[in-house]
Enzyme design. Sequence first.
Site, PDB file in Angstrom:
ATOM      1  N   HIS A 125     -19.890   6.814 -11.985  1.00  0.00           N
ATOM      2  CA  HIS A 125     -19.476   8.076 -12.606  1.00  0.00           C
ATOM      3  C   HIS A 125     -18.818   7.891 -13.980  1.00  0.00           C
ATOM      4  CE1 HIS A 125     -20.532  10.426  -9.165  1.00  0.00           C
ATOM      5  NE2 HIS A 125     -19.609   9.882  -8.375  1.00  0.00           N
ATOM      6  N   ASP A 160     -26.481   6.480  -3.921  1.00  0.00           N
ATOM      7  CA  ASP A 160     -25.212   7.108  -3.570  1.00  0.00           C
ATOM      8  C   ASP A 160     -25.450   8.605  -3.367  1.00  0.00           C
ATOM      9  OD1 ASP A 160     -21.979   6.391  -4.026  1.00  0.00           O
ATOM     10  OD2 ASP A 160     -22.471   8.494  -4.420  1.00  0.00           O
TER      11      ASP A 160
END
Length: 308
Positions: A125, A160
């Site tokens: 991220h 993910d």
Amino acid sequence: MRLLYLSHSDGLRHVTPPGHPEQVARLQAIGEVIRPDLVSDMVMEDAPLAPLEAVLSCHPSSYAERVAASVPEAGFLQLDADTHVSPGSLDAALRAVGGGLRAVDVVLSGEVDRAFLAMRPPGHHAERSTAMGFCLFGTVAIAAKHALTKVSRVAVIDFDVHHGNGTQDLLWDEPNAMFVSTHQMPLYPGTGAAHETGAHGQIHNHPLAPYSGGAAMRALYREIVLPKVRDFAPELILLSAGFDAHERDPLAQLNWSTEDYVWLTNEIAAVARDVCGGRIVSCLEGGYDLPALAESVAAHVTALGEAA
């Protein structure tokens, strides 16, 4: 086939506030199930500490220096709603970066066939100048950029449950790095729509609906994702290996099983065998139910080590 497993106790020094899902216990749970005899011919190493300059292939120096300067002498400092740093956070993050670089080097040199990096904080991220979603530096993107100094094409597959917005941002302008993400939508961080395709059409986002389960994932990879990777013909496959799509995970609802992760690992390994001599570097991302995380990582590592 030899498998390299990389980790380091510095990952336990990145301490988050009580109740935070990205906690020290994640790495402890993994450490309890990964044994030298889990896979025959598995080598275990400490992840090396990368210098701060190693992140500059993806992050500007101003950002790297800001993260380093934010680390407190005691307690916690909050960088965004979800992301904190504590006194050991910088070393932990740089061990993750160093482990990714080491994994790329040994796999591309032929010393081992595959590698798995178990470090925290995660990285997918972290955008160019933004720490977010528990992440400080883009570990997998940095590893991909490093690999591109040695080979012509790499592919990053991110499974993910959350979209890897950071990896996408860091590889957006890189024509020789394919980024493929399968993720739940709607879900944090709100990116990852199919129309986000990168500067060169090399980014491929494939959202999955909540509660769609493992059957939908298997069909997507079998019919769309893995054929795209095969056509790209990378010389190395990197994985953002998040295990938070598991049916027991508290943060999402894709409802995959541990066996789904085994299937996915085996299918990716089959493509890698055909296009890049079996070379895979897998890096831990999410997974927040501790027993499910430990079980899934053990299954993934076993499958990496035993795949033909």
